[in-house]
Motif scaffolding. Sequence first.
Motif, mmCIF file in Angstrom:
data_model
loop_
_atom_site.group_PDB
_atom_site.id
_atom_site.type_symbol
_atom_site.label_atom_id
_atom_site.label_comp_id
_atom_site.label_asym_id
_atom_site.label_seq_id
_atom_site.Cartn_x
_atom_site.Cartn_y
_atom_site.Cartn_z
ATOM 1 N N GLY A 26 0.833 -1.195 0.000
ATOM 2 C CA GLY A 26 0.000 0.000 0.000
ATOM 3 C C GLY A 26 0.865 1.241 0.000
ATOM 4 N N VAL A 27 0.681 2.093 0.994
ATOM 5 C CA VAL A 27 1.483 3.312 1.091
ATOM 6 C C VAL A 27 2.674 3.133 2.030
ATOM 7 N N ARG A 28 2.800 1.971 2.639
ATOM 8 C CA ARG A 28 3.889 1.720 3.580
ATOM 9 C C ARG A 28 5.078 1.111 2.853
ATOM 10 N N GLN A 29 6.246 1.632 3.153
ATOM 11 C CA GLN A 29 7.473 1.150 2.532
ATOM 12 C C GLN A 29 8.532 0.911 3.598
ATOM 13 N N GLN A 30 9.380 -0.065 3.337
ATOM 14 C CA GLN A 30 10.441 -0.394 4.287
ATOM 15 C C GLN A 30 11.569 -1.099 3.549
ATOM 16 N N GLY A 31 12.804 -0.709 3.829
ATOM 17 C CA GLY A 31 13.956 -1.384 3.243
ATOM 18 C C GLY A 31 14.329 -2.611 4.061
ATOM 19 N N ILE A 32 14.602 -3.714 3.392
ATOM 20 C CA ILE A 32 14.976 -4.947 4.074
ATOM 21 C C ILE A 32 16.141 -5.607 3.332
ATOM 22 N N MET A 33 16.744 -6.570 3.988
ATOM 23 C CA MET A 33 17.738 -7.422 3.357
ATOM 24 C C MET A 33 17.040 -8.712 2.955
ATOM 25 N N LEU A 34 16.965 -8.961 1.659
ATOM 26 C CA LEU A 34 16.303 -10.159 1.156
ATOM 27 C C LEU A 34 17.331 -11.267 0.977
ATOM 28 N N LYS A 35 17.020 -12.420 1.522
ATOM 29 C CA LYS A 35 17.914 -13.573 1.424
ATOM 30 C C LYS A 35 17.209 -14.693 0.671
ATOM 31 N N GLY A 36 17.823 -15.098 -0.437
ATOM 32 C CA GLY A 36 17.327 -16.244 -1.169
ATOM 33 C C GLY A 36 18.020 -17.501 -0.688
ATOM 34 N N MET A 37 17.250 -18.500 -0.304
ATOM 35 C CA MET A 37 17.806 -19.724 0.265
ATOM 36 C C MET A 37 17.435 -20.924 -0.591
ATOM 37 N N GLU A 77 8.147 -8.065 13.200
ATOM 38 C CA GLU A 77 8.191 -6.600 13.235
ATOM 39 C C GLU A 77 7.968 -6.013 11.850
ATOM 40 N N MET A 78 8.548 -6.647 10.829
ATOM 41 C CA MET A 78 8.346 -6.158 9.466
ATOM 42 C C MET A 78 6.895 -6.295 9.049
ATOM 43 N N ALA A 79 6.251 -7.415 9.403
ATOM 44 C CA ALA A 79 4.841 -7.613 9.063
ATOM 45 C C ALA A 79 3.973 -6.551 9.730
ATOM 46 N N LYS A 80 4.306 -6.179 10.972
ATOM 47 C CA LYS A 80 3.541 -5.139 11.653
ATOM 48 C C LYS A 80 3.725 -3.789 10.967
ATOM 49 N N GLN A 81 4.959 -3.480 10.577
ATOM 50 C CA GLN A 81 5.218 -2.195 9.943
ATOM 51 C C GLN A 81 4.514 -2.076 8.593
ATOM 52 N N ALA A 122 14.550 -8.309 17.683
ATOM 53 C CA ALA A 122 13.671 -7.339 17.037
ATOM 54 C C ALA A 122 14.333 -6.725 15.801
ATOM 55 N N ASP A 123 15.634 -6.439 15.888
ATOM 56 C CA ASP A 123 16.333 -5.852 14.742
ATOM 57 C C ASP A 123 16.311 -6.797 13.547
ATOM 58 N N PHE A 124 16.445 -8.089 13.803
ATOM 59 C CA PHE A 124 16.445 -9.074 12.722
ATOM 60 C C PHE A 124 15.039 -9.235 12.143
ATOM 61 N N ASP A 125 14.052 -9.265 13.029
ATOM 62 C CA ASP A 125 12.668 -9.448 12.578
ATOM 63 C C ASP A 125 12.146 -8.245 11.812
ATOM 64 N N SER A 126 12.805 -7.105 11.949
ATOM 65 C CA SER A 126 12.329 -5.890 11.284
ATOM 66 C C SER A 126 13.132 -5.525 10.045
ATOM 67 N N SER A 127 14.143 -6.310 9.695
ATOM 68 C CA SER A 127 15.004 -5.903 8.580
ATOM 69 C C SER A 127 15.392 -7.039 7.647
ATOM 70 N N TRP A 128 14.782 -8.233 7.814
ATOM 71 C CA TRP A 128 15.140 -9.362 6.949
ATOM 72 C C TRP A 128 13.899 -9.997 6.364
ATOM 73 N N GLY A 129 14.043 -10.497 5.133
ATOM 74 C CA GLY A 129 13.009 -11.280 4.479
ATOM 75 C C GLY A 129 13.663 -12.465 3.793
ATOM 76 N N PHE A 130 12.920 -13.550 3.630
ATOM 77 C CA PHE A 130 13.464 -14.778 3.059
ATOM 78 C C PHE A 130 12.586 -15.258 1.915
ATOM 79 N N THR A 131 13.246 -15.729 0.876
ATOM 80 C CA THR A 131 12.557 -16.289 -0.267
ATOM 81 C C THR A 131 13.376 -17.463 -0.792
ATOM 82 N N SER A 132 12.880 -18.103 -1.844
ATOM 83 C CA SER A 132 13.639 -19.206 -2.427
ATOM 84 C C SER A 132 14.800 -18.657 -3.244
ATOM 85 N N LEU A 133 15.843 -19.454 -3.376
ATOM 86 C CA LEU A 133 17.025 -19.027 -4.123
ATOM 87 C C LEU A 133 16.673 -18.742 -5.578
#
Length: 235
Positions: A26-37, A77-81, A122-133
């Motif tokens: 929506g109108v909410r934006q947040q920078g994260i570190m995306l990790k493909g596993m 934390e990222m999901a809440k933001q 909390a810092d990890f839960d608010s700044s990381w996302g995971f997806t498939s490699l």
Amino acid sequence: VPKIKTVKGIRSATPPLYQPVLTSSGVRQQGIMLKGMAVEDRAFLTEGFFDVLQGSAADLVAPADDPIPYRIALGTEMAKQLGTVVGDFVNLLTDEGALSPLGNVPARRSFKVVAIFSSGLADFDSSWGFTSLRSAQRLFGTGDLVSLIECHVSDIYQVKPISTEILNVVGPGYAIKDWQELYRPIFQALQLERLVMIVTIGLIVLVAALNIIIVLIMMVMEKNRDIAVLMSMGA
């Protein structure tokens, strides 16, 4: 990877891909570190993936005929933001785009949230996302390239000899960083905190002990005359 898995003490070895992205809902934006596993690897589920509060980490692997190939797991934390839950879609924007008459156009993909995890930090839960490699490689346009090879060991305190053995197996031209090197500043801060705590408690105990000794000495000195009188009376 097959060579590394032959080293004694290696529990698993998987190739990940890291890159920062911009996530929006929506109108909410947040920078994260995306990790493909390599979620297709059997070691992914056997090693465990944090505490999944909603959804399932196994759903990061999309079936071949699924119309939604891009899937992601977000921290609590990222999901809440972003205000998202399992089943919602988020947009990921990366600077690895394609050339156009207007210049480099950032790549934009819609990812389905299939899991929400909690790591306890909390810092990890608010700044990381995971997806498939595979999804990360398609998003970043890296082909078959990966960032590094992650190795899990049976004994974390034997990482130094295991690292040496890995270098002997893969040959020259590679570098290894273990958890002790990656988190050295944290360990140094904890060691300094422990030293300060020991010194502080030691000073408190020393002051208390000196006060007790001084009080006892003063009491004995005050009773010297009474003791002398009693001794003169034959006590």
